[in-house]
Design a protein around this motif. Structure first.
Motif, PDB file in Angstrom:
ATOM      1  N   SER A  43       4.755   3.483   3.155  1.00 52.73           N
ATOM      2  CA  SER A  43       4.225   2.282   2.512  1.00 52.73           C
ATOM      3  C   SER A  43       3.986   1.218   3.578  1.00 52.73           C
ATOM      4  O   SER A  43       4.624   1.222   4.636  1.00 52.73           O
ATOM      5  CB  SER A  43       5.178   1.763   1.433  1.00 52.73           C
ATOM      6  OG  SER A  43       6.408   1.341   2.012  1.00 52.73           O
ATOM      7  N   TYR A  44       3.045   0.319   3.284  1.00 55.35           N
ATOM      8  CA  TYR A  44       2.679  -0.740   4.220  1.00 55.35           C
ATOM      9  C   TYR A  44       2.473  -2.034   3.447  1.00 55.35           C
ATOM     10  O   TYR A  44       2.029  -2.014   2.294  1.00 55.35           O
ATOM     11  CB  TYR A  44       1.383  -0.391   4.960  1.00 55.35           C
ATOM     12  CG  TYR A  44       1.442   0.880   5.762  1.00 55.35           C
ATOM     13  CD1 TYR A  44       1.771   0.878   7.117  1.00 55.35           C
ATOM     14  CD2 TYR A  44       1.168   2.110   5.166  1.00 55.35           C
ATOM     15  CE1 TYR A  44       1.826   2.056   7.847  1.00 55.35           C
ATOM     16  CE2 TYR A  44       1.228   3.295   5.889  1.00 55.35           C
ATOM     17  CZ  TYR A  44       1.551   3.261   7.220  1.00 55.35           C
ATOM     18  OH  TYR A  44       1.610   4.425   7.938  1.00 55.35           O
ATOM     19  N   GLY A  95      -1.411   5.021   7.156  1.00 55.16           N
ATOM     20  CA  GLY A  95      -2.468   4.107   7.579  1.00 55.16           C
ATOM     21  C   GLY A  95      -2.283   3.726   9.031  1.00 55.16           C
ATOM     22  O   GLY A  95      -1.201   3.876   9.605  1.00 55.16           O
ATOM     23  N   GLU A  96      -3.369   3.218   9.626  1.00 55.50           N
ATOM     24  CA  GLU A  96      -3.306   2.786  11.014  1.00 55.50           C
ATOM     25  C   GLU A  96      -4.473   1.853  11.315  1.00 55.50           C
ATOM     26  O   GLU A  96      -5.435   1.760  10.542  1.00 55.50           O
ATOM     27  CB  GLU A  96      -3.339   3.987  11.958  1.00 55.50           C
ATOM     28  CG  GLU A  96      -4.627   4.790  11.910  1.00 55.50           C
ATOM     29  CD  GLU A  96      -4.639   5.918  12.928  1.00 55.50           C
ATOM     30  OE1 GLU A  96      -3.999   5.762  13.991  1.00 55.50           O
ATOM     31  OE2 GLU A  96      -5.296   6.934  12.676  1.00 55.50           O
ATOM     32  N   LEU A  97      -4.362   1.177  12.436  1.00 57.11           N
ATOM     33  CA  LEU A  97      -5.441   0.310  12.890  1.00 57.11           C
ATOM     34  C   LEU A  97      -6.613   1.151  13.369  1.00 57.11           C
ATOM     35  O   LEU A  97      -6.430   2.076  14.164  1.00 57.11           O
ATOM     36  CB  LEU A  97      -4.940  -0.588  14.025  1.00 57.11           C
ATOM     37  CG  LEU A  97      -6.011  -1.409  14.733  1.00 57.11           C
ATOM     38  CD1 LEU A  97      -6.543  -2.492  13.813  1.00 57.11           C
ATOM     39  CD2 LEU A  97      -5.450  -2.030  16.012  1.00 57.11           C
ATOM     40  N   TRP A  98      -7.785   0.866  12.868  1.00 57.89           N
ATOM     41  CA  TRP A  98      -9.014   1.509  13.329  1.00 57.89           C
ATOM     42  C   TRP A  98      -9.841   0.487  14.095  1.00 57.89           C
ATOM     43  O   TRP A  98     -10.112  -0.606  13.580  1.00 57.89           O
ATOM     44  CB  TRP A  98      -9.840   2.046  12.155  1.00 57.89           C
ATOM     45  CG  TRP A  98      -9.358   3.364  11.644  1.00 57.89           C
ATOM     46  CD1 TRP A  98      -8.099   3.890  11.772  1.00 57.89           C
ATOM     47  CD2 TRP A  98     -10.121   4.321  10.891  1.00 57.89           C
ATOM     48  NE1 TRP A  98      -8.029   5.118  11.153  1.00 57.89           N
ATOM     49  CE2 TRP A  98      -9.252   5.415  10.602  1.00 57.89           C
ATOM     50  CE3 TRP A  98     -11.427   4.366  10.439  1.00 57.89           C
ATOM     51  CZ2 TRP A  98      -9.664   6.520   9.877  1.00 57.89           C
ATOM     52  CZ3 TRP A  98     -11.838   5.478   9.711  1.00 57.89           C
ATOM     53  CH2 TRP A  98     -10.969   6.536   9.440  1.00 57.89           C
ATOM     54  N   GLY A 121      -4.357  -8.363   2.944  1.00 55.53           N
ATOM     55  CA  GLY A 121      -5.780  -8.676   2.766  1.00 55.53           C
ATOM     56  C   GLY A 121      -6.608  -8.120   3.905  1.00 55.53           C
ATOM     57  O   GLY A 121      -6.210  -8.170   5.068  1.00 55.53           O
ATOM     58  N   GLY A 122      -7.774  -7.570   3.578  1.00 57.86           N
ATOM     59  CA  GLY A 122      -8.669  -7.028   4.584  1.00 57.86           C
ATOM     60  C   GLY A 122      -8.489  -5.550   4.854  1.00 57.86           C
ATOM     61  O   GLY A 122      -9.273  -4.959   5.589  1.00 57.86           O
ATOM     62  N   GLU A 123      -7.455  -4.911   4.272  1.00 56.80           N
ATOM     63  CA  GLU A 123      -7.233  -3.488   4.498  1.00 56.80           C
ATOM     64  C   GLU A 123      -8.300  -2.667   3.768  1.00 56.80           C
ATOM     65  O   GLU A 123      -8.826  -3.091   2.739  1.00 56.80           O
ATOM     66  CB  GLU A 123      -5.847  -3.064   4.015  1.00 56.80           C
ATOM     67  CG  GLU A 123      -4.700  -3.724   4.762  1.00 56.80           C
ATOM     68  CD  GLU A 123      -4.320  -5.080   4.216  1.00 56.80           C
ATOM     69  OE1 GLU A 123      -3.417  -5.714   4.789  1.00 56.80           O
ATOM     70  OE2 GLU A 123      -4.922  -5.516   3.214  1.00 56.80           O
ATOM     71  N   GLN A 124      -8.568  -1.471   4.289  1.00 57.11           N
ATOM     72  CA  GLN A 124      -9.599  -0.599   3.740  1.00 57.11           C
ATOM     73  C   GLN A 124      -9.064   0.811   3.549  1.00 57.11           C
ATOM     74  O   GLN A 124      -8.069   1.195   4.154  1.00 57.11           O
ATOM     75  CB  GLN A 124     -10.814  -0.553   4.681  1.00 57.11           C
ATOM     76  CG  GLN A 124     -11.440  -1.895   4.976  1.00 57.11           C
ATOM     77  CD  GLN A 124     -12.035  -2.558   3.744  1.00 57.11           C
ATOM     78  OE1 GLN A 124     -12.602  -1.877   2.893  1.00 57.11           O
ATOM     79  NE2 GLN A 124     -11.921  -3.868   3.648  1.00 57.11           N
ATOM     80  N   ASP A 125      -9.762   1.580   2.686  1.00 61.76           N
ATOM     81  CA  ASP A 125      -9.542   3.018   2.657  1.00 61.76           C
ATOM     82  C   ASP A 125     -10.671   3.680   3.436  1.00 61.76           C
ATOM     83  O   ASP A 125     -11.570   3.014   3.950  1.00 61.76           O
ATOM     84  CB  ASP A 125      -9.444   3.541   1.214  1.00 61.76           C
ATOM     85  CG  ASP A 125     -10.712   3.290   0.395  1.00 61.76           C
ATOM     86  OD1 ASP A 125     -11.812   3.630   0.875  1.00 61.76           O
ATOM     87  OD2 ASP A 125     -10.606   2.778  -0.734  1.00 61.76           O
ATOM     88  N   ARG A 126     -10.643   5.013   3.529  1.00 64.68           N
ATOM     89  CA  ARG A 126     -11.608   5.717   4.378  1.00 64.68           C
ATOM     90  C   ARG A 126     -13.032   5.653   3.835  1.00 64.68           C
ATOM     91  O   ARG A 126     -13.979   5.876   4.595  1.00 64.68           O
ATOM     92  CB  ARG A 126     -11.169   7.173   4.556  1.00 64.68           C
ATOM     93  CG  ARG A 126      -9.939   7.327   5.435  1.00 64.68           C
ATOM     94  CD  ARG A 126      -9.474   8.775   5.503  1.00 64.68           C
ATOM     95  NE  ARG A 126      -8.317   8.912   6.380  1.00 64.68           N
ATOM     96  CZ  ARG A 126      -8.372   9.398   7.615  1.00 64.68           C
ATOM     97  NH1 ARG A 126      -9.509   9.796   8.117  1.00 64.68           N
ATOM     98  NH2 ARG A 126      -7.282   9.497   8.348  1.00 64.68           N
ATOM     99  N   ILE A 168       0.867  -1.175   0.000  1.00 65.04           N
ATOM    100  CA  ILE A 168       0.000   0.000   0.000  1.00 65.04           C
ATOM    101  C   ILE A 168       0.905   1.227   0.000  1.00 65.04           C
ATOM    102  O   ILE A 168       1.770   1.359   0.868  1.00 65.04           O
ATOM    103  CB  ILE A 168      -0.905   0.032   1.248  1.00 65.04           C
ATOM    104  CG1 ILE A 168      -1.755  -1.243   1.334  1.00 65.04           C
ATOM    105  CG2 ILE A 168      -1.807   1.258   1.238  1.00 65.04           C
ATOM    106  CD1 ILE A 168      -2.522  -1.366   2.640  1.00 65.04           C
ATOM    107  N   ASN A 169       0.722   2.129  -0.978  1.00 65.86           N
ATOM    108  CA  ASN A 169       1.527   3.348  -1.010  1.00 65.86           C
ATOM    109  C   ASN A 169       0.673   4.537  -1.406  1.00 65.86           C
ATOM    110  O   ASN A 169      -0.500   4.381  -1.763  1.00 65.86           O
ATOM    111  CB  ASN A 169       2.754   3.189  -1.918  1.00 65.86           C
ATOM    112  CG  ASN A 169       2.386   2.690  -3.304  1.00 65.86           C
ATOM    113  OD1 ASN A 169       1.259   2.900  -3.777  1.00 65.86           O
ATOM    114  ND2 ASN A 169       3.312   2.032  -3.964  1.00 65.86           N
TER     115      ASN A 169
END
Length: 369
Positions: free
Chosen positions: A251-252, A295-298, A256-261, A243-244
């Motif tokens: 970058s991260y 990005g961060e954990l929500w 799998g399972g990541e989201q945008d806002r 993810i960039n």
């Protein structure tokens, strides 16, 4: 010599009149934006007072999405084998050697009978294997979802265009406008376009696109354009699993399972439709969310069921909230989902925690299917 050059005073007077007219026009537009809109909101729309109720942070350990439960539920337990070398792609479901982001997992303490400890047995007491007790349904569910992650059954909502009345407060000045969320899906891919604006300006314009897969809503590209700011892109690269961002060098890893806002809202909706038992008071849903720079954990907390009034009518909802970390300048986000309306978001509220309670609230006025 022409008549025009004989009388230059006329041109000067005409030019002065034009400049004064333009200045008066600009003044009226600015005055109208600050006063007429606020007056219309005060007279035509009910006043909304936002009172933020404190939400205690949940104590549950963090558990990010995982596919292990769904893929191994029907398989026998595999024999223990050495971990493949770092970077190996031998198995796509094994967790990485290093955590992608903050993950706190509570592990039960192993008993001496099953831990392989070298502690000798008590003198005169034969070592006999313990007979396992029958598992309860709750224990069976916990076994199906290993501590390394939580599996969600998802069912994204059908295509629809949601229209909203927007009420915002900027520097304690009320602004009234409207917004839209255009959600389109064919069951394999999705496209989401959103906008919030008044009759003069667009406050926010964004889009998210990607796939519908085993994870649910899986974004590939998120674009955001705010007023007076350049557009930004967030990429979820499937080939490189990274993810960039166009606006930063961060970058991260993408596992799998990541989201945008934006996709976050529809992933929560998909979980409600496919795994409604996840929505219960004090439950949490953990997701990694990428913004425009990082990005961060929500941690999304389920507050409970509420009956609310929106322009489209009275609806029964599930109210969830995302609280920013203490000291953060990020926003608190409240979302109300309506199970009777395909789990669409019927109200969204974004509240600044550092600016006198400025907020933007979107209340559903119409659904077009």
């Amino acid at each position: 010599m022409s008549q025009a050059f004989r009388r230059p005073g006329r041109w000067r007077r005409a030019l002065v009149v034009i400049v004064l007219a333009l200045a008066l026009h600009l003044f009226l537009v600015n005055w109208g934006r600050q006063h007429l809109i606020a007056t219309a909101v005060t007279q035509d729309a009910p006043a909304i007072t936002v009172t933020l109720q404190p939400v205690a942070p949940p104590q549950q350990p963090v558990s990010l999405p995982s596919l292990r439960a769904s893929r191994e539920r029907a398989k026998p337990a595999p024999k223990a084998s050495p971990r493949p070398p770092r970077g190996s792609r031998e198995s796509s479901i094994d967790p990485p050697d290093e955590p992608i982001r903050e993950t706190v997992v509570s592990m039960p303490a192993p008993s001496l009978a099953s831990s392989g400890s070298n502690t000798p047995a008590a003198a005169g007491t034969p070592e006999t294997p313990e007979t396992p007790e029958p598992s309860t349904p709750a224990e069976t569910t916990a076994a199906a979802e290993p501590p390394g992650g939580t599996h969600y059954d998802t069912d994204p909502p059908p295509t629809a265009r949601l229209e909203y009345d927007v009420l915002a407060s900027y520097n304690q000045m009320p602004v009234h406008g409207y917004g839209t969320l255009d959600w389109k899906t064919d069951g394999k891919t999705y496209q989401l376009d959103g906008k919030a604006e008044d009759f003069l300006f667009t406050f926010l314009n964004f889009s998210s696109s990607g796939a519908i897969d085993d994870w649910g809503v899986s974004p590939e590209l998120y674009t955001e354009k705010r007023m007076r700011r350049a557009a930004t892109n967030t990429h979820f690269n499937r080939e490189r699993n990274i993810i960039n961002f166009s606006s930063s060098s961060e970058s991260y890893p993408r596992s799998g399972g990541e989201q945008d806002r934006a996709s976050l809202i529809w992933q929560l909706s998909a979980i409600g439709r496919g795994d409604a038992a996840r929505y219960r008071p004090d439950a949490v849903i953990d997701l990694f969310v990428a913004g425009v720079r990082d990005g961060e954990l929500w941690r999304v907390q389920v507050l409970g069921q509420e009956q609310i009034q929106v322009p489209a009518g009275t609806v029964q909802t599930w109210h969830v909230v995302r609280m920013p970390k203490p000291g953060s300048y990020d926003q608190r986000i409240d979302i109300w989902f309506s199970p009777q309306q395909e789990w669409y978001p019927v109200r969204l509220r974004y509240t600044d925690t550092k600016k006198d309670g400025d907020y933007l609230e979107m209340s559903l006025s119409r659904i077009k299917r």
